[in-house]
Design a protein around this motif. Structure first.
Motif, PDB file in Angstrom:
ATOM      1  N   LYS A  25       0.834  -1.202   0.000  1.00  5.78           N
ATOM      2  CA  LYS A  25       0.000   0.000   0.000  1.00  5.78           C
ATOM      3  C   LYS A  25       0.872   1.257   0.000  1.00  5.78           C
ATOM      4  N   SER A  26       1.923   1.252   0.799  1.00  7.89           N
ATOM      5  CA  SER A  26       2.810   2.425   0.842  1.00  7.89           C
ATOM      6  C   SER A  26       3.559   2.593  -0.478  1.00  7.89           C
ATOM      7  N   LEU A  27       3.952   1.481  -1.111  1.00 11.73           N
ATOM      8  CA  LEU A  27       4.619   1.577  -2.410  1.00 11.73           C
ATOM      9  C   LEU A  27       3.668   2.116  -3.481  1.00 11.73           C
ATOM     10  N   CYS A  28       2.414   1.668  -3.454  1.00  8.76           N
ATOM     11  CA  CYS A  28       1.419   2.177  -4.419  1.00  8.76           C
ATOM     12  C   CYS A  28       1.172   3.667  -4.197  1.00  8.76           C
ATOM     13  N   PHE A  29       1.102   4.092  -2.951  1.00  7.77           N
ATOM     14  CA  PHE A  29       0.912   5.513  -2.649  1.00  7.77           C
ATOM     15  C   PHE A  29       2.103   6.321  -3.158  1.00  7.77           C
ATOM     16  N   LYS A  30       3.295   5.817  -2.933  1.00 11.08           N
ATOM     17  CA  LYS A  30       4.503   6.509  -3.389  1.00 11.08           C
ATOM     18  C   LYS A  30       4.517   6.622  -4.914  1.00 11.08           C
ATOM     19  N   LEU A  31       4.134   5.547  -5.602  1.00 14.80           N
ATOM     20  CA  LEU A  31       4.077   5.556  -7.059  1.00 14.80           C
ATOM     21  C   LEU A  31       3.061   6.574  -7.562  1.00 14.80           C
ATOM     22  N   SER A  32       1.878   6.593  -6.963  1.00 11.01           N
ATOM     23  CA  SER A  32       0.848   7.527  -7.427  1.00 11.01           C
ATOM     24  C   SER A  32       1.217   8.974  -7.106  1.00 11.01           C
ATOM     25  N   SER A  33       2.022   9.195  -6.081  1.00 16.56           N
ATOM     26  CA  SER A  33       2.430  10.572  -5.756  1.00 16.56           C
ATOM     27  C   SER A  33       3.435  11.116  -6.768  1.00 16.56           C
ATOM     28  N   LEU A  34       4.078  10.230  -7.533  1.00 17.79           N
ATOM     29  CA  LEU A  34       5.050  10.658  -8.534  1.00 17.79           C
ATOM     30  C   LEU A  34       4.400  11.062  -9.856  1.00 17.79           C
ATOM     31  N   ILE A  35       3.130  10.719 -10.034  1.00 21.81           N
ATOM     32  CA  ILE A  35       2.429  11.048 -11.267  1.00 21.81           C
ATOM     33  C   ILE A  35       1.893  12.471 -11.153  1.00 21.81           C
ATOM     34  N   PRO A  36       2.166  13.332 -12.149  1.00 21.53           N
ATOM     35  CA  PRO A  36       1.644  14.704 -12.091  1.00 21.53           C
ATOM     36  C   PRO A  36       0.120  14.699 -11.999  1.00 21.53           C
ATOM     37  N   SER A  37      -0.412  15.658 -11.260  1.00 24.99           N
ATOM     38  CA  SER A  37      -1.852  15.677 -10.993  1.00 24.99           C
ATOM     39  C   SER A  37      -2.685  15.898 -12.249  1.00 24.99           C
ATOM     40  N   HIS A  38      -2.139  16.519 -13.285  1.00 25.48           N
ATOM     41  CA  HIS A  38      -2.935  16.760 -14.482  1.00 25.48           C
ATOM     42  C   HIS A  38      -3.209  15.474 -15.265  1.00 25.48           C
ATOM     43  N   HIS A  39      -2.586  14.349 -14.885  1.00 21.17           N
ATOM     44  CA  HIS A  39      -2.873  13.072 -15.533  1.00 21.17           C
ATOM     45  C   HIS A  39      -4.098  12.394 -14.916  1.00 21.17           C
ATOM     46  N   ASP A  51      -6.930   1.594 -10.404  1.00 23.35           N
ATOM     47  CA  ASP A  51      -6.933   2.658 -11.408  1.00 23.35           C
ATOM     48  C   ASP A  51      -5.667   3.506 -11.311  1.00 23.35           C
ATOM     49  N   GLN A  52      -5.190   3.741 -10.086  1.00 25.98           N
ATOM     50  CA  GLN A  52      -3.949   4.495  -9.914  1.00 25.98           C
ATOM     51  C   GLN A  52      -2.785   3.743 -10.536  1.00 25.98           C
ATOM     52  N   LEU A  53      -2.751   2.434 -10.359  1.00 24.27           N
ATOM     53  CA  LEU A  53      -1.682   1.634 -10.966  1.00 24.27           C
ATOM     54  C   LEU A  53      -1.785   1.656 -12.489  1.00 24.27           C
ATOM     55  N   ASP A  54      -3.008   1.605 -13.013  1.00 27.75           N
ATOM     56  CA  ASP A  54      -3.201   1.687 -14.464  1.00 27.75           C
ATOM     57  C   ASP A  54      -2.724   3.037 -14.997  1.00 27.75           C
ATOM     58  N   LEU A  55      -3.052   4.118 -14.271  1.00 31.10           N
ATOM     59  CA  LEU A  55      -2.610   5.453 -14.687  1.00 31.10           C
ATOM     60  C   LEU A  55      -1.089   5.557 -14.640  1.00 31.10           C
ATOM     61  N   ALA A  56      -0.491   4.968 -13.609  1.00 30.37           N
ATOM     62  CA  ALA A  56       0.975   4.986 -13.499  1.00 30.37           C
ATOM     63  C   ALA A  56       1.591   4.243 -14.673  1.00 30.37           C
ATOM     64  N   SER A  57       1.009   3.120 -15.030  1.00 31.55           N
ATOM     65  CA  SER A  57       1.507   2.344 -16.165  1.00 31.55           C
ATOM     66  C   SER A  57       1.403   3.151 -17.459  1.00 31.55           C
ATOM     67  N   CYS A  58       0.272   3.804 -17.672  1.00 33.91           N
ATOM     68  CA  CYS A  58       0.094   4.633 -18.873  1.00 33.91           C
ATOM     69  C   CYS A  58       1.079   5.789 -18.889  1.00 33.91           C
ATOM     70  N   TYR A  59       1.287   6.416 -17.736  1.00 30.49           N
ATOM     71  CA  TYR A  59       2.205   7.551 -17.641  1.00 30.49           C
ATOM     72  C   TYR A  59       3.628   7.109 -17.956  1.00 30.49           C
TER      73      TYR A  59
END
Length: 181
Positions: A25-39, A51-59
């Motif tokens: 959970k903490s690793l997923c939170f850290k990953l999603s915090s690295l994605i710019p908010s406009h994504h 969905d956050q993991l999918d967005l991270a993958s797309c980014y």
């Protein structure tokens, strides 16, 4: 008797699994915090972890495509350079460097990137730049500098401490201009 004492000292399966889930959970939170908010189309809090993991993958895929595209552009540009035009490039570089110092601030949503280029004769301490960013509500994630010839390149990456308040980039930029100029 020894078996019981050995078993009591080892964490049970529930504890191990809970620790594993908390770590993920903490690793997923850290990953999603690295994605710019406009994504994110909606608030990060409203999006499921999947969905956050999918967005991270797309980014990440977008970033890879961009890197590949930029590498291709660089290769084409390098192939098109003729040996006698290298002198022209050096003249343009020297003309650019006569406009030192350079202050560039990029607002990337929840993070800020600061690039400063100065000459050796007009130097300042990197900690002064970091102090300005922290005073304005940003937390510095990484900072580096390098010296090439008679130029010093500073690069600072920071994240907003409190996302609701943000950082007033115009004020940060003004304070950096005051420091450098």
């Amino acid at each position: 008797m020894n078996k019981r004492s050995d078993q009591s000292s080892k964490p049970d399966r529930k504890t191990i699994e809970k620790n594993r889930r908390d770590h993920m959970k903490s690793l997923c939170f850290k990953l999603s915090s690295l994605i710019p908010s406009h994504h994110f189309k909606a608030s990060k809090d409203m999006i499921s972890q999947q969905d956050q993991l999918d967005l991270a993958s797309c980014y990440i895929k977008q970033l890879r495509e961009r890197v590949d595209k930029l590498k291709g552009m660089k290769e084409r540009a390098m192939k098109s350079i003729k040996p006698n035009s290298i002198n022209n490039i050096m003249d343009e570089t020297n003309a650019f460097c006569s406009n030192l110092p350079v202050v560039e601030l990029r607002d990337l949503g929840s993070s800020i990137e600061v690039i400063l280029i100065s000459g050796l004769q007009r130097s300042f301490m990197l900690y002064e730049v970091i102090s300005i960013l922290e005073e304005e509500g940003a937390e510095v994630v990484s900072a580096s500098f390098s010296t090439v010839g008679d130029k010093v390149f500073h690069s600072v990456h920071a994240q907003v401490k409190i996302s609701r308040l943000g950082v007033e980039t115009s004020r940060v930029c003004q304070r950096l201009h005051d420091l450098v100029f």
